[in-house]
Design a protein around this motif. Sequence first.
Motif, mmCIF file in Angstrom:
data_model
loop_
_atom_site.group_PDB
_atom_site.id
_atom_site.type_symbol
_atom_site.label_atom_id
_atom_site.label_comp_id
_atom_site.label_asym_id
_atom_site.label_seq_id
_atom_site.Cartn_x
_atom_site.Cartn_y
_atom_site.Cartn_z
ATOM 1 N N GLU A 37 0.855 -1.174 0.000
ATOM 2 C CA GLU A 37 0.000 0.000 0.000
ATOM 3 C C GLU A 37 0.895 1.229 0.000
ATOM 4 O OE1 GLU A 37 -3.034 2.046 3.158
ATOM 5 O OE2 GLU A 37 -2.948 -0.132 3.103
ATOM 6 N N GLY A 38 0.484 2.265 -0.739
ATOM 7 C CA GLY A 38 1.297 3.467 -0.784
ATOM 8 C C GLY A 38 0.505 4.671 -1.226
ATOM 9 N N LYS A 39 1.191 5.801 -1.226
ATOM 10 C CA LYS A 39 0.595 7.071 -1.637
ATOM 11 C C LYS A 39 1.317 7.546 -2.892
ATOM 12 C CE LYS A 39 -0.273 11.720 0.032
ATOM 13 N NZ LYS A 39 -0.063 12.661 1.139
ATOM 14 N N ARG A 64 -4.238 7.041 -2.158
ATOM 15 C CA ARG A 64 -3.668 5.827 -1.569
ATOM 16 C C ARG A 64 -4.062 4.666 -2.456
ATOM 17 N NH1 ARG A 64 -5.182 5.240 4.575
ATOM 18 N NH2 ARG A 64 -4.276 3.224 4.085
ATOM 19 N N VAL A 65 -3.090 3.813 -2.751
ATOM 20 C CA VAL A 65 -3.329 2.709 -3.681
ATOM 21 C C VAL A 65 -2.759 1.398 -3.153
ATOM 22 C CG1 VAL A 65 -3.408 4.162 -5.746
ATOM 23 C CG2 VAL A 65 -1.223 3.265 -4.970
ATOM 24 N N LEU A 66 -3.299 0.305 -3.672
ATOM 25 C CA LEU A 66 -2.748 -1.036 -3.461
ATOM 26 C C LEU A 66 -2.047 -1.425 -4.749
ATOM 27 C CD1 LEU A 66 -5.744 -2.885 -1.791
ATOM 28 C CD2 LEU A 66 -3.667 -2.097 -0.685
ATOM 29 N N PHE A 67 -0.866 -2.036 -4.623
ATOM 30 C CA PHE A 67 -0.136 -2.427 -5.820
ATOM 31 C C PHE A 67 0.351 -3.862 -5.688
ATOM 32 C CE2 PHE A 67 2.447 0.296 -3.079
ATOM 33 C CZ PHE A 67 3.492 -0.540 -2.727
ATOM 34 N N SER A 68 0.752 -4.452 -6.799
ATOM 35 C CA SER A 68 1.194 -5.840 -6.801
ATOM 36 C C SER A 68 2.499 -5.987 -6.006
ATOM 37 C CB SER A 68 1.365 -6.360 -8.226
ATOM 38 O OG SER A 68 2.283 -5.578 -8.926
ATOM 39 N N SER A 69 2.695 -7.162 -5.433
ATOM 40 C CA SER A 69 3.827 -7.421 -4.540
ATOM 41 C C SER A 69 5.180 -7.139 -5.164
ATOM 42 C CB SER A 69 3.815 -8.880 -4.089
ATOM 43 O OG SER A 69 2.653 -9.160 -3.374
ATOM 44 N N TYR A 70 5.366 -7.532 -6.402
ATOM 45 C CA TYR A 70 6.678 -7.413 -7.026
ATOM 46 C C TYR A 70 6.715 -6.313 -8.075
ATOM 47 C CZ TYR A 70 7.262 -11.739 -4.561
ATOM 48 O OH TYR A 70 7.316 -12.682 -3.561
#
Length: 95
Positions: A37-39, A64-70
């Motif tokens: 999770e990040g901004k 704020r967003v969710l993104f893929s692990s890699y």
Amino acid sequence: MNVMPLGEKLLIKRIEAEGKTAGGIVLPDSAKEKPREGKIIAVGSGKLLKSGERAKFQVKKGERVLFSSYGGTEVKIDGEEYLLMSEDDILAVIE
């Protein structure tokens, strides 16, 4: 800091992971999973289309967003860690 991502790239600052489990156990840094999770700090100019125009981003600076692990490339700017990634690596916007 004055960083402008190119094209369809985004500059994201990770939101730090919790230091405790739901049961109250304090986790050392080595046991923490990197947050997904990040901004969004900065956005590029958009993906270049075959017509020569730029596609608009579905996300915007400050969200704020969710993104893929890699997804993304880790970079250090002014001593802080950020991720440079394409919009395709963003999974969801958190409201």
